[in-house]
Design an enzyme around this catalytic site. Structure first.
Site, PDB file in Angstrom:
ATOM      1  N   GLU A 168      -4.648  -0.121 -11.953  1.00 33.55           N
ATOM      2  CA  GLU A 168      -4.073  -1.993 -12.303  1.00 33.55           C
ATOM      3  C   GLU A 168      -3.887  -1.961 -13.400  1.00 33.55           C
ATOM      4  O   GLU A 168      -3.302  -1.573 -14.641  1.00 33.55           O
ATOM      5  CB  GLU A 168      -5.222  -2.267 -11.643  1.00 33.55           C
ATOM      6  CG  GLU A 168      -5.189  -2.761  -9.549  1.00 33.55           C
ATOM      7  CD  GLU A 168      -3.666  -3.160  -9.303  1.00 33.55           C
ATOM      8  OE1 GLU A 168      -2.925  -3.923 -10.412  1.00 33.55           O
ATOM      9  OE2 GLU A 168      -3.786  -2.967  -8.362  1.00 33.55           O
ATOM     10  N   ASP A 217       2.252   3.789  -1.854  1.00 35.37           N
ATOM     11  CA  ASP A 217       3.363   3.090  -1.786  1.00 35.37           C
ATOM     12  C   ASP A 217       4.351   4.087  -3.728  1.00 35.37           C
ATOM     13  O   ASP A 217       5.382   4.957  -3.268  1.00 35.37           O
ATOM     14  CB  ASP A 217       3.496   2.186  -2.075  1.00 35.37           C
ATOM     15  CG  ASP A 217       2.217   1.019  -3.201  1.00 35.37           C
ATOM     16  OD1 ASP A 217       1.782   1.552  -3.268  1.00 35.37           O
ATOM     17  OD2 ASP A 217       2.452   0.008  -2.742  1.00 35.37           O
ATOM     18  N   GLU A 229       1.535 -10.745   4.209  1.00 35.51           N
ATOM     19  CA  GLU A 229       1.121  -9.678   3.864  1.00 35.51           C
ATOM     20  C   GLU A 229       0.891  -8.017   4.656  1.00 35.51           C
ATOM     21  O   GLU A 229       1.249  -7.425   4.483  1.00 35.51           O
ATOM     22  CB  GLU A 229      -0.457  -9.543   3.424  1.00 35.51           C
ATOM     23  CG  GLU A 229      -1.230  -8.716   2.353  1.00 35.51           C
ATOM     24  CD  GLU A 229      -0.965  -7.958   1.156  1.00 35.51           C
ATOM     25  OE1 GLU A 229       0.729  -9.556   0.902  1.00 35.51           O
ATOM     26  OE2 GLU A 229      -0.752  -7.153   0.956  1.00 35.51           O
ATOM     27  N   GLU A 248       8.281  -7.426  -3.902  1.00 35.49           N
ATOM     28  CA  GLU A 248       9.142  -5.767  -3.574  1.00 35.49           C
ATOM     29  C   GLU A 248      10.391  -6.692  -2.845  1.00 35.49           C
ATOM     30  O   GLU A 248      11.568  -5.641  -2.732  1.00 35.49           O
ATOM     31  CB  GLU A 248       8.229  -5.243  -2.107  1.00 35.49           C
ATOM     32  CG  GLU A 248       7.010  -4.498  -3.572  1.00 35.49           C
ATOM     33  CD  GLU A 248       6.015  -5.594  -3.980  1.00 35.49           C
ATOM     34  OE1 GLU A 248       5.737  -6.415  -3.523  1.00 35.49           O
ATOM     35  OE2 GLU A 248       4.961  -4.654  -4.490  1.00 35.49           O
TER      36      GLU A 248
END
Ligand SMILES: *[C@@H]1O[C@H](CO)[C@@H](O)[C@H](O)[C@H]1NC(C)=O
Ligand SMILES: *[C@@H]1O[C@H](CO)[C@@H](O)[C@H](O)[C@H]1NC(C)=O
Ligand SMILES: *[C@@H]1O[C@H](CO)[C@@H](O)[C@H](O)[C@H]1NC(C)=O
Ligand SMILES: *[C@@H]1O[C@H](CO)[C@@H](O)[C@H](O)[C@H]1NC(C)=O
Ligand SMILES: *[C@@H]1O[C@H](CO)[C@@H](O)[C@H](O)[C@H]1NC(C)=O
Ligand SMILES: *[C@@H]1O[C@H](CO)[C@@H](O)[C@H](O)[C@H]1NC(C)=O
Length: 572
Positions: free
Chosen positions: A136, A276, A369, A390
Site C-alpha cells: 500500500e 491482481d 465487493e 476498477e
C-alpha cells in the site's frame, strides 16, 4: 410589443431550437462532443468536492471522514484488517494530497499542484514510528511521489521555471530506503509490513501476498532509474523472479506465501484480491522497461489465467496445484482485468467480461465487493462498495481502444450512481451495504487518484496526447521514456509498416495500430491485436492459426502450435 411580433419571435426561437435539435440528431459526433463536455464538467465537480473537503477537514492527515467531517490517519491501517500495531504518535502523511497530485495536473490545475508540492517539500517526513503495509505504501505514497516528480520535470514544463528542485524525488528516495529492509529475507521476498522509523519489527508476520511481493517493480524501477541507485529495482526484481520460480507446473501461483521458507500458504488464487496487480505489473513493466523477461512471464501467466480461471466472461479461482476451480465468486477488484486485456490487445474478451461487470453494477447501483456466482447472490459479509475505480478504469481503456460511444454511457451511469448514492455534504462516502446503500464514514484516497481520474480521462484524454504513459495500479501515470527501454518494441522500429496516423495514447504501445504492410497489399483494418485465447473449446486451445490473431507487441500474425497454444513461439 404587439401580439403579432410576439408570435414571430416565438416562431424564430422555435426554428432555431429545432435546427439545433436537428443538428444534434443528425450529427452523432457533435452529440458525443457535447456529452463529453458535460460529463467532463460533472466529473471535475466530483473531484473538487472530494478534494476541497479533504483539504478543509482532514489535511494534512491521511484521509477524510466525509460524514463526520473529520480525518483518519489511515496509512498504517491499510491492509491491516485486524488493526494491529497501530502507532501512538502519528499525525498522518497527507496521503490524500499525495494521491491527488497527478489528478490535479490531468485536470489542468497546475497552481494547486505546485501548492501541494511546496507543502510536501517543507512539511512531509517519513521519520515516523508507523508500521505500514509495503504494498500500500509503495503504490500510494511512493508511486504518488515518483509520478508527480516525473510530471513536474517533464518537457512540457508544467512547473514554474526553476522553482522545482526535485523535492518529491528526495522524499521518494528517503521513503524507498526505509522500505528496503523489508527485502532482507532468505528468499528475497519482502515482508508485508515495515515500520518506517525502525524497520522490520520483531516477530513480524512472515506471510505475504502475491500482489504484495510481486507488484513493486514499476515504482521501485522508476525510483532506481531516476536516482541512479539500482538497489530499489534490484530488490523488486529479485522478489518478482523468486515469486515466479514458485509457480506450479501449470504456471499458476497461490495467493499468500511465507517470505522466510518460500512455501505457499494459500494455494487457491484468481485474478482478484491478493493477486491482481501481479499480472498487471508484468505487462506494465514490459511496457515501461522493454525487458523481454517481463513479457515472457506475462504471456505464460496470462495463458494460464485464461485457461484455468476463465469461464465464459467470468473468472473464478482455482488451486494452483491442480487447476481445479475453488471459489466461484465475482469480486469488485476483478473488474480491472478487461483494462489489462486491452493493453495486450485482447479486446473481444475484455468487452465481454466488462459487459458482465456493467450488468452487476446496474443491478445493484454500484459493484458489491463480492458476489457469489454459483448462488447468484451477494456474499453475506462483503456487501460493501468503497468507491472502487476498477470498472471506470476498464471502461476508460475500452473506450480508448474502440471509441465505441457506448462506453461513454457506461461512464455516465457510473458517475450518476456515485453522485446519487455516495455524495454527501462533506465529500464522497463508501457504501457499507449495497443492498441498503447505508454509508460508511470513509473517503478512500484512491477515489481521487483513480476513480475520478479514469472517469475524467474517459471524457477528456488531452493529457495523453504526444506522450505514452503507463498507469500504476493506483492510477499514477509514469511516462514511457525511450531511455528506459531495453529495446523498443519492433512495431516502432520495423520499416515494413506504414502506420495510418493514430493519436498517441496510453495504449498505442500495446495495441497494434491500424496498418498496411508495404510488402503485401493486405490491410488489417482492426486495431485489435490479440493475445486472444479462443473460447470455442473448453480448454481454450486453438485449432488453426486463424484462432490466434495478431501478437500485441510485434503486430505479427500468431500461429497455433501442435499442442493448441497461440504464439510467436513454439510449444512442445
Ligand atoms: C501529533 O500531534 C500531537 C497533537 O498536536 C502532538 O502532540 C504530537 O507531537 C504530534 N506527533 C508528531 C509525531 O508530530
Ligand atoms: C485548483 O484547485 C483549487 C483548490 O480546489 C481551486 O481553488 C482552483 O480554482 C482550481 N483551479 C483551477 C484552474 O481549476
Ligand atoms: C508547512 O506547514 C506549516 C504548518 O502547518 C505551514 O505554516 C507552512 O506554510 C507549510 N509550508 C508550506 C510550504 O506550505
Ligand atoms: C516474540 O514472540 C515470542 C513467542 O511468542 C515471545 O516470547 C517474545 O517475547 C516476542 N518478542 C517480541 C520482541 O515481541
Ligand atoms: C462488444 O460486445 C457487444 C455485445 O456483444 C458488441 O455489440 C460489440 O460490437 C462488441 N464490441 C467490441 C469492440 O468487440
Ligand atoms: C522487414 O523486411 C525485411 C527485408 O525485406 C525482412 O528481412 C524482415 O523480416 C521484415 N520484418 C518484418 C517484421 O516483417
Amino acid at each position: 410589443m404587439s401580439n403579432h411580433h410576439w408570435r414571430t419571435w416565438v416562431l424564430i426561437i422555435f426554428v432555431i431550437f429545432a435546427a439545433i435539435f436537428n443538428l444534434s440528431q443528425s450529427d452523432p459526433d457533435s452529440h458525443h462532443f457535447r456529452k463529453k463536455i458535460l460529463m467532463k464538467e460533472k466529473v471535475r465537480r466530483m473531484f473538487y468536492h472530494a478534494y476541497d473537503n479533504y483539504m478543509k477537514y482532514a489535511f494534512p492527515h491521511d484521509e477524510l471522514k466525509p460524514l463526520t467531517k473529520t480525518f483518519t490517519d489511515s496509512l498504517s491501517e491499510l491492509g491491516n484488517l485486524r488493526l494491529e500495531h497501530l502507532p501512538q504518535n502519528y499525525n498522518g502523511s497527507a496521503l490524500t494530497l499525495i494521491e491527488s497530485l497527478s489528478s490535479l495536473l490531468i485536470l489542468g490545475n497546475n497552481t494547486e499542484f505546485e501548492r501541494g508540492v511546496s507543502w510536501l517539500s517543507e512539511n512531509l517526513s517519513f521519520d515516523v514510528d508507523a508500521r505500514v503495509n509495503l504494498f500500500e505504501c509503495n503504490i500510494r505514497v511512493l508511486g504518488g511521489l515518483v509520478s508527480a516528480h516525473m510530471l513536474a520535470i517533464d518537457s512540457r514544463n508544467r512547473f514554474s521555471q526553476g522553482t522545482y528542485k526535485n523535492e518529491l524525488l528526495i522524499l521518494a528516495e528517503d521513503l524507498g530506503r526505509r522500505l528496503l529492509p523489508a527485502f532482507g529475507t532468505p528468499t528475497g521476498l519482502p515482508y508485508a509490513w515495515i515500520n518506517l522509523k525502525y524497520g522490520v519489527m520483531a516477530n513480524e508476520t512472515t506471510e505475504t501476498s502475491t500482489s504484495c511481493s510481486g507488484s513493486l517493480i514499476l515504482e521501485m524501477g522508476a525510483l532506481s532509474r531516476l536516482t541512479g541507485d539500482p538497489q530499489f529495482e534490484d530488490a523488486a526484481l529479485r522478489a518478482l523472479r523468486k515469486l515466479w520460480s514458485l509457480r506450479s507446473s501449470m504456471n499458476l501461483l497461490g495467493t499468500t506465501v511465507d517470505v522466510v521458507s518460500g512455501k505457499w500458504i494459500e494455494y487457491s488464487s484468481g485474478i482478484g484480491a491478493g493477486v491482481d496487480s501481479f499480472y498487471e505489473y508484468l505487462v506494465k513493466a514490459y511496457i515501461l522497461f522493454g525487458k523481454e523477461e517481463y513479457w515472457r512471464m506475462f504471456q505464460s501467466a496470462y495463458v494460464a489465467v485464461q485457461k484455468y480461471f476463465r469461464h465464459g466472461p467470468w473468472y473464478h479461482e482455482a488451486d494452483m496445484r491442480t487447476g481445479h476451480a475453488t471459489y466461484w465468486q465475482l469480486t469488485s477488484l476483478q473488474a480491472f482485468w478487461p483494462g489489462l486485456q486491452v493493453l495486450v490487445g485482447d479486446i473481444a474478451a475484455a468487452n465481454s467480461s466488462h459487459r458482465e461487470f456493467v450488468k452487476v453494477w446496474e443491478r445493484f447501483g454500484v459493484l458489491p465487493e463480492r458476489y457469489l456466482l454459483d448462488h447468484q447472490m451477494l456474499h453475506p459479509t462483503e456487501k460493501y462498495y468503497p468507491l472502487r475505480p476498477e470498472l471506470a478504469e476498464s471502461t476508460f481503456y475500452l473506450y480508448q481502444a474502440t471509441k465505441d460511444p457506448w462506453y461513454l454511457e457506461v461512464g455516465e451511469s457510473i458517475t450518476d450512481s456515485l453522485n446519487l448514492y455516495t455524495k454527501v455534504d462533506g465529500g464522497f462516502a463508501s457504501v457499507r451495504d449495497v443492498s441498503t446503500m447505508v454509508l460508511e464514514d470513509h473517503q478512500h484516497s484512491f477515489f481521487l487518484s483513480e476513480t475520478c481520474k479514469y472517469l475524467y480521462l474517459l471524457y477528456d484524454d488531452s493529457f495523453l496526447v504526444d506522450q505514452n504513459y503507463v498507469f500504476t495500479t493506483e492510477g499514477h501515470p509514469l511516462p514511457v521514456l525511450s531511455a528506459w527501454q531495453d529495446r523498443l518494441p519492433e512495431v516502432y522500429t520495423s520499416a515494413n509498416y506504414t502506420f495510418i496516423q493514430r493519436r498517441a495514447s496510453a495504449m498505442s504501445l500495446q495495441i497494434c495500430p491500424a496498418m498496411t504492410s508495404s510488402t503485401s497489399r493486405e490491410v488489417d483494418e482492426k486495431h485489435e491485436s490479440a493475445c486472444h485465447i479462443c473460447d470455442t473449446r473448453r480448454d481454450h486451445r486453438c485449432l488453426t492459426d486463424e484462432d490466434c490473431g495478431v501478437d500485441a507487441t510485434t503486430c505479427r500474425r500468431r500461429s497455433c502450435s501442435i499442442a493448441g497454444f497461440c504464439g510467436l513461439w513454439l510449444y512442445l
